[in-house]
Design a protein around this motif. Structure first.
Motif, PDB file in Angstrom:
ATOM      1  N   LEU A 188       1.214  -1.210   0.461  1.00 36.29           N
ATOM      2  CA  LEU A 188       0.277   0.219  -0.058  1.00 36.29           C
ATOM      3  C   LEU A 188       0.551   1.196   0.039  1.00 36.29           C
TER       4      LEU A 188
ATOM      5  N   SER B 138       3.574   6.152  -2.396  1.00 39.33           N
ATOM      6  CA  SER B 138       2.301   5.498  -3.153  1.00 39.33           C
ATOM      7  C   SER B 138       1.982   4.755  -4.450  1.00 39.33           C
ATOM      8  N   ASN B 139       1.726   3.520  -4.185  1.00 41.10           N
ATOM      9  CA  ASN B 139       1.813   3.362  -5.660  1.00 41.10           C
ATOM     10  C   ASN B 139       0.711   4.481  -6.471  1.00 41.10           C
ATOM     11  N   ARG B 140      -0.333   4.707  -6.400  1.00 37.91           N
ATOM     12  CA  ARG B 140      -1.194   5.299  -7.449  1.00 37.91           C
ATOM     13  C   ARG B 140      -0.288   7.016  -6.965  1.00 37.91           C
TER      14      ARG B 140
ATOM     15  N   PHE C  69      -6.089   2.288 -11.479  1.00 39.18           N
ATOM     16  CA  PHE C  69      -6.206   0.840 -10.586  1.00 39.18           C
ATOM     17  C   PHE C  69      -8.198   0.899 -10.279  1.00 39.18           C
TER      18      PHE C  69
ATOM     19  N   ASP D 115      -4.674  -0.293  -4.506  1.00 38.64           N
ATOM     20  CA  ASP D 115      -3.192   0.228  -4.480  1.00 38.64           C
ATOM     21  C   ASP D 115      -2.517  -0.915  -4.786  1.00 38.64           C
TER      22      ASP D 115
END
Lengths: 196, 236
Positions: free
Chosen positions: B9, B23-25, B85, B89
């Motif tokens: 996450l 974060s991946n986002r 997405f 995440d």
């Protein structure tokens, strides 16, 4: 390191998508400490490649000119030039110059641009932006050419010219090039008649 | 398990002595916006991780592994525009891992074309604890040989039908695994990818000690079942 043939066989099946661990392996990869570390040189080289790739994409995503758009559409849909210029109601010569971004859109009647928008299913905004970009490109081309010509007598001429050519192409499509008021007026008149 | 989940996450990256949370986002947002810092974050998060997996789990030589990881991350940059997405995440991590798996698969196929795949199976491990019979060894050889042949028979452009043909050669593995007990399947699949016994114990409800003891036996059982698909080898 010992490799077990059964494990290798199951790995092959995993790689070919025959079996799955239902996410167990993928989740574990996050938790596992990396078991190899790239050298600083490899890191620097990779970062450079990634940044270059990202910059290349930005150029690709930049607004299209009519020539870039036509070449892209023709190559993607395997169309011949006559299939396009006949439908637009323009001559082959005009089409060729448009495809090479060598002719100002002002030289093409608004009716042809309307057909262009319909043929390729373009929104009015996209068409207007494309026409505007193309006119800017053609209008400023001589100025860039004269800059390029200054490199004629220098060393590594070919390499420098290629680099600058590439840079100018990017500049054409990305830069905010302000037209002289008279040119802007002519262009706006054309754009108004296209979207009417 | 919650710890593992949190790990993807939020990724903790040490940048200049300061712990930054990316974060991946955030990485996806940066890459989609053409922000170069996304490249650094992506590399920090995945280069060593994927390199380690390629080298230690899939036995890709280091030099090739470096190139393979570069390809994976370049593909991420190239395709990130179409990535969305859907669940959370972690979607991005699974997407990157799918690209990685496909690249390792391509490497395995190229190794097969170059004739090196069979060699990687000719290791003394087969003689070890499980004590495989001659027939069982032949069965494994036959599957690897058929796989290599199906890869070789392609024309290099990899038409749609070819991928299916290649995977058909390995279908027997899936069929054999399906005949085994659920915990045995999990054990074999996960250990092949070096998932620790502790994690497998959580999935299967067996103790770590039990799993360690049974692993060799389960492998032996798997190969025995596999041999049933090749009666002609048993007769010879």
């Amino acid at each position: 390191m010992k490799r077990n043939p059964v494990d290798r066989l199951i790995q092959l099946a995993y790689l070919e998508g025959i079996i799955t661990t239902h996410g167990a392996y993928e989740k574990f990869v996050v938790a596992r400490n990396p078991r190899a570390v790239a050298t600083p040189t490899a890191r620097a080289a990779l970062l450079q490649r990634l940044e270059a790739a990202l910059a290349g994409k930005a150029v690709e995503a930049a607004p299209l000119t009519v020539g870039v758009f036509l070449r892209k559409v023709r190559s993607e849909q395997s169309l011949r030039p006559q299939e396009i210029f006949a439908r637009l109601g323009i001559t082959q010569n005009i089409y060729r110059m448009l495809e090479e971004d060598r002719l100002s859109p002002l030289k093409v009647p608004a009716t042809a641009w309307k057909k262009f928008g319909q043929l390729f299913d373009l929104s009015a905004d996209a068409l207007v932006e494309m026409v505007r970009r193309t006119h800017q490109l053609v209008f400023f081309q001589p100025a860039f050419r004269s800059t390029l010509a200054r490199y004629d007598g220098r060393k590594n001429k070919a390499m420098k010219a290629a680099t600058i050519e590439k840079a100018t192409k990017e500049l054409y499509t990305r830069a905010q090039l302000v037209l002289p008021p008279e040119e802007e007026k002519k262009l706006n008149a054309l754009l108004r008649s296209i979207i009417q | 398990m919650a710890h593992v989940h949190n790990c993807y996450l939020i990724s903790f990256l040490i940048v200049g002595g300061v712990v930054a949370q990316v974060s991946n986002r955030e990485i996806v947002r940066e890459l989609k916006a053409g922000d170069a810092s996304g490249c650094r974050h992506l590399m920090n998060l995945y280069q060593d991780r994927l390199l380690g997996e390629a080298v230690s789990v899939f036995h890709v030589p280091l030099f090739d592994a470096e190139e393979l990881v570069s390809d994976v991350l370049l593909t991420v940059i190239d395709k990130v525009g179409g990535f969305e997405f859907k669940k959370g995440d972690g979607d991005f991590h699974f997407w990157v891992m799918t690209i990685f798996r496909n690249r390792v698969r391509d490497f395995a196929r190229h190794t097969a074309i170059a004739g090196g795949l069979a060699e990687s199976f000719e290791e003394p491990a087969l003689e070890d604890e499980a004590k495989f019979s001659g027939v069982e060894k032949e069965v494994i050889d036959a599957i690897v040989r058929q796989y290599a042949e199906s890869v070789n028979s392609g024309d290099g452009d990899e038409p749609v039908g070819k991928a299916g043909e290649i995977s058909m050669k390995l279908k027997v593995i899936e069929e054999t695994l399906d005949k085994m007990e659920s915990w045995e399947r999990v054990l074999l699949r996960c250990r092949a990818l070096e998932v620790p016994y502790e994690d497998i114990a959580r999935y299967t409800g067996k103790s770590v000690q039990q799993l360690k003891v049974y692993h060799a036996r389960v492998k032996k059982k798997f190969v025995k079942h596999l041999a049933l698909h090749y009666p002609e080898l048993a007769i010879s």
